[in-house]
Design an enzyme around this catalytic site. Structure first.
Site, PDB file in Angstrom:
ATOM      1  N   HIS A 137     -12.871  22.820 -17.546  1.00  0.00           N
ATOM      2  CA  HIS A 137     -12.262  23.600 -18.700  1.00  0.00           C
ATOM      3  C   HIS A 137     -10.473  22.744 -18.755  1.00  0.00           C
ATOM      4  CE1 HIS A 137     -12.162  25.595 -13.997  1.00  0.00           C
ATOM      5  NE2 HIS A 137     -10.421  25.590 -14.722  1.00  0.00           N
TER       6      HIS A 137
HETATM    7  P1  TYD Z   1     -13.758  28.757 -11.544  1.00  0.00           P
HETATM    8  O1  TYD Z   1     -12.184  27.883 -12.268  1.00  0.00           O
HETATM    9  O2  TYD Z   1     -14.481  28.222 -13.071  1.00  0.00           O
HETATM   10  O3  TYD Z   1     -14.340  26.877 -11.730  1.00  0.00           O
HETATM   11  P2  TYD Z   1     -15.416  26.243 -11.844  1.00  0.00           P
HETATM   12  O4  TYD Z   1     -15.031  25.361 -12.868  1.00  0.00           O
HETATM   13  O5  TYD Z   1     -14.847  25.191 -10.629  1.00  0.00           O
HETATM   14  O6  TYD Z   1     -15.859  26.759 -11.896  1.00  0.00           O
HETATM   15  O7  TYD Z   1     -13.875  29.868 -11.430  1.00  0.00           O
HETATM   16  C1  TYD Z   1     -15.672  30.616 -10.682  1.00  0.00           C
HETATM   17  C2  TYD Z   1     -15.972  31.734 -10.493  1.00  0.00           C
HETATM   18  O8  TYD Z   1     -14.643  31.853  -9.702  1.00  0.00           O
HETATM   19  C3  TYD Z   1     -14.680  32.299 -12.025  1.00  0.00           C
HETATM   20  O9  TYD Z   1     -15.837  33.497 -12.018  1.00  0.00           O
HETATM   21  C4  TYD Z   1     -13.392  33.013 -12.463  1.00  0.00           C
HETATM   22  C5  TYD Z   1     -13.536  33.015 -10.395  1.00  0.00           C
HETATM   23  N1  TYD Z   1     -11.935  32.951  -9.641  1.00  0.00           N
HETATM   24  C6  TYD Z   1     -11.028  33.881  -9.334  1.00  0.00           C
HETATM   25  O10 TYD Z   1     -12.110  35.386  -9.454  1.00  0.00           O
HETATM   26  N2  TYD Z   1     -10.146  33.485  -8.734  1.00  0.00           N
HETATM   27  C7  TYD Z   1      -9.587  32.356  -8.740  1.00  0.00           C
HETATM   28  O11 TYD Z   1      -8.555  31.845  -8.404  1.00  0.00           O
HETATM   29  C8  TYD Z   1     -10.638  31.120  -9.478  1.00  0.00           C
HETATM   30  C9  TYD Z   1     -10.103  29.850  -9.303  1.00  0.00           C
HETATM   31  C10 TYD Z   1     -11.611  31.517  -9.620  1.00  0.00           C
END
Ligand code: TYD
Length: 132
Positions: A50
């Site tokens: 992303h």
């Molecule tokens: P995401 O940023 O999509 O991480 P990756 O791309 O590494 O999988 O986050 C994974 C999940 O965690 C998503 O459902 C959003 C949640 N999240 C939060 O609630 N707060 C945060 O600060 C972060 C970074 C993620």
């Protein structure tokens, strides 16, 4: 502007080991509002995929290593994060992916804003369309 931007964290080492100092708006080039970390990543899992519209981040592997891909729509770079004293800046509108996590990897990320799902661009074609 260069896509590859490292921050060298000040650290103090003595016979006991090492201490790293991070300060908002100094070592970290923005006022930090949030930190999160990723650990216990299973074998062959890749994360990220992303970009963020506004968010600025600095990522550091405080333990172990992983491979970070950064892509601004013009160039794509691939770098190992394997030092607890070096942070990689992930600017806004940079597509990023993390691959090849070592079993002991703890990836710590400092972020300029609180969590906002609306700031994410999770589709690569959407991302390249925004860049144009
Ligand atoms: P995401 O940023 O999509 O991480 P990756 O791309 O590494 O999988 O986050 C994974 C999940 O965690 C998503 O459902 C959003 C949640 N999240 C939060 O609630 N707060 C945060 O600060 C972060 C970074 C993620």
């Amino acid at each position: 502007m260069s896509l590859l931007k490292w921050v060298d964290f000040p650290h103090i080492g003595d016979a006991r080991g090492s201490l790293v100092i991070l300060e908002g708006s100094k070592t970290i080039p923005f006022e930090m509002k949030r930190a999160y970390y990723i650990f216990g990543t299973q074998e062959s899992v890749a994360r990220g995929f992303h970009a963020h519209r506004q968010l600025q981040q600095v990522a550091v592997c405080v333990s172990g290593r992983c491979r970070m891909i950064l892509d601004d729509g013009k160039q794509r770079i691939d770098e190992w994060l394997d030092s607890p004293t070096k942070g990689l800046i992930i600017d806004a509108m940079v597509w990023h992916e993390m691959h090849d996590f070592s079993p002991d990897c703890v990836l710590l990320v400092f972020a300029s804003e609180h969590y906002d799902e609306g700031d994410y661009i999770r589709d690569y074609e959407d991302f390249t369309a925004h860049i144009k």
